[in-house]
Motif scaffolding. Structure first.
Motif, PDB file in Angstrom:
ATOM      1  N   GLN A  69      -3.120  -0.686  18.045  1.00  0.00           N
ATOM      2  CA  GLN A  69      -3.091  -1.399  19.321  1.00  0.00           C
ATOM      3  C   GLN A  69      -4.003  -2.625  19.283  1.00  0.00           C
ATOM      4  O   GLN A  69      -3.657  -3.683  19.810  1.00  0.00           O
ATOM      5  N   TYR A  70      -5.152  -2.508  18.633  1.00  0.00           N
ATOM      6  CA  TYR A  70      -6.071  -3.636  18.527  1.00  0.00           C
ATOM      7  C   TYR A  70      -5.446  -4.758  17.706  1.00  0.00           C
ATOM      8  O   TYR A  70      -5.531  -5.923  18.081  1.00  0.00           O
ATOM      9  N   ASP A  71      -4.804  -4.382  16.584  1.00  0.00           N
ATOM     10  CA  ASP A  71      -4.133  -5.395  15.769  1.00  0.00           C
ATOM     11  C   ASP A  71      -3.001  -6.058  16.544  1.00  0.00           C
ATOM     12  O   ASP A  71      -2.775  -7.260  16.416  1.00  0.00           O
ATOM     13  N   ALA A  72      -2.294  -5.277  17.355  1.00  0.00           N
ATOM     14  CA  ALA A  72      -1.215  -5.839  18.171  1.00  0.00           C
ATOM     15  C   ALA A  72      -1.781  -6.790  19.224  1.00  0.00           C
ATOM     16  O   ALA A  72      -1.177  -7.833  19.506  1.00  0.00           O
ATOM     17  N   MET A  73      -2.933  -6.463  19.789  1.00  0.00           N
ATOM     18  CA  MET A  73      -3.552  -7.356  20.780  1.00  0.00           C
ATOM     19  C   MET A  73      -3.984  -8.658  20.116  1.00  0.00           C
ATOM     20  O   MET A  73      -3.842  -9.726  20.706  1.00  0.00           O
ATOM     21  N   ARG A  74      -4.504  -8.578  18.901  1.00  0.00           N
ATOM     22  CA  ARG A  74      -4.938  -9.795  18.204  1.00  0.00           C
ATOM     23  C   ARG A  74      -3.763 -10.665  17.783  1.00  0.00           C
ATOM     24  O   ARG A  74      -3.840 -11.879  17.832  1.00  0.00           O
ATOM     25  N   SER A  75      -2.663 -10.027  17.374  1.00  0.00           N
ATOM     26  CA  SER A  75      -1.523 -10.796  16.878  1.00  0.00           C
ATOM     27  C   SER A  75      -0.549 -11.172  17.979  1.00  0.00           C
ATOM     28  O   SER A  75       0.316 -12.015  17.758  1.00  0.00           O
ATOM     29  N   ILE A  93      -0.639 -13.801  32.694  1.00  0.00           N
ATOM     30  CA  ILE A  93      -2.044 -14.201  32.811  1.00  0.00           C
ATOM     31  C   ILE A  93      -2.630 -14.494  31.436  1.00  0.00           C
ATOM     32  O   ILE A  93      -3.364 -15.473  31.259  1.00  0.00           O
ATOM     33  N   ARG A  94      -2.310 -13.663  30.425  1.00  0.00           N
ATOM     34  CA  ARG A  94      -2.809 -13.923  29.070  1.00  0.00           C
ATOM     35  C   ARG A  94      -2.309 -15.267  28.559  1.00  0.00           C
ATOM     36  O   ARG A  94      -3.072 -16.052  27.997  1.00  0.00           O
ATOM     37  N   ASP A  95      -1.025 -15.544  28.778  1.00  0.00           N
ATOM     38  CA  ASP A  95      -0.477 -16.823  28.328  1.00  0.00           C
ATOM     39  C   ASP A  95      -1.114 -17.989  29.072  1.00  0.00           C
ATOM     40  O   ASP A  95      -1.391 -19.032  28.484  1.00  0.00           O
ATOM     41  N   TYR A  96      -1.357 -17.819  30.372  1.00  0.00           N
ATOM     42  CA  TYR A  96      -1.957 -18.891  31.177  1.00  0.00           C
ATOM     43  C   TYR A  96      -3.386 -19.170  30.721  1.00  0.00           C
ATOM     44  O   TYR A  96      -3.779 -20.321  30.544  1.00  0.00           O
ATOM     45  N   VAL A  97      -4.155 -18.124  30.518  1.00  0.00           N
ATOM     46  CA  VAL A  97      -5.551 -18.297  30.110  1.00  0.00           C
ATOM     47  C   VAL A  97      -5.630 -18.899  28.711  1.00  0.00           C
ATOM     48  O   VAL A  97      -6.469 -19.759  28.437  1.00  0.00           O
TER      49      VAL A  97
END
Length: 142
Positions: A69-75, A93-97
């Motif tokens: 999950q951490y690798d997926a969050m980073r990639s 929100i992630r894309d906006y930030v």
């Protein structure tokens, strides 16, 4: 349609009968196991025999899942992120930030530079310490 235990032909509740290991329409070729034997075969312990090994294996599986999950969050791989991060508004929100420019990203380097500069300037011109402090507060507010 009602169930008739005395009816010999195959019409009726065929869909409701569980299939055995043999093919449908064949005889199974062995007697039905006793209830006690069937229950013993399906019996599983509530607590594993080696609790320490099971706990260690459980921690290892959890660590592997968290690493994926951490690798997926980073990639940015949405398919393997935790379920809470797959929500549409979280993605937005992630894309906006990530897309916008923010002066807060540079706060620590700028604050460090202002701090060093204020120490160097204060030695020669002590009156400039107050404007440097105000500059620091202005950047903090901005």
């Amino acid at each position: 349609m009602t169930w008739n235990p005395f009816k010999k032909n195959g019409t009726g509740d065929e869909a409701q009968k569980p299939l055995t290991e043999a093919e449908p329409g064949e005889r199974k070729g062995r007697p039905t196991p006793k209830r006690r034997l069937a229950e013993e075969r399906n019996l599983r312990p509530l607590v594993p025999k080696d609790r320490k090994a099971e706990a260690k294996e459980s921690r290892r599986r959890m660590r592997e899942r968290e690493n994926r999950q951490y690798d997926a969050m980073r990639s940015g791989d949405i398919a393997h992120m935790p379920k809470a991060e797959r929500l549409p508004w979280r993605i937005y929100i992630r894309d906006y930030v990530d897309a916008r420019f923010n002066i807060g990203e540079f706060f620590i380097p700028v604050a460090f530079a202002i701090l060093i500069l204020s120490m160097l300037v204060t030695i020669k011109w002590p009156a400039l310490s107050v404007p440097m402090m105000l500059l620091m507060y202005a950047y903090l507010i901005a």
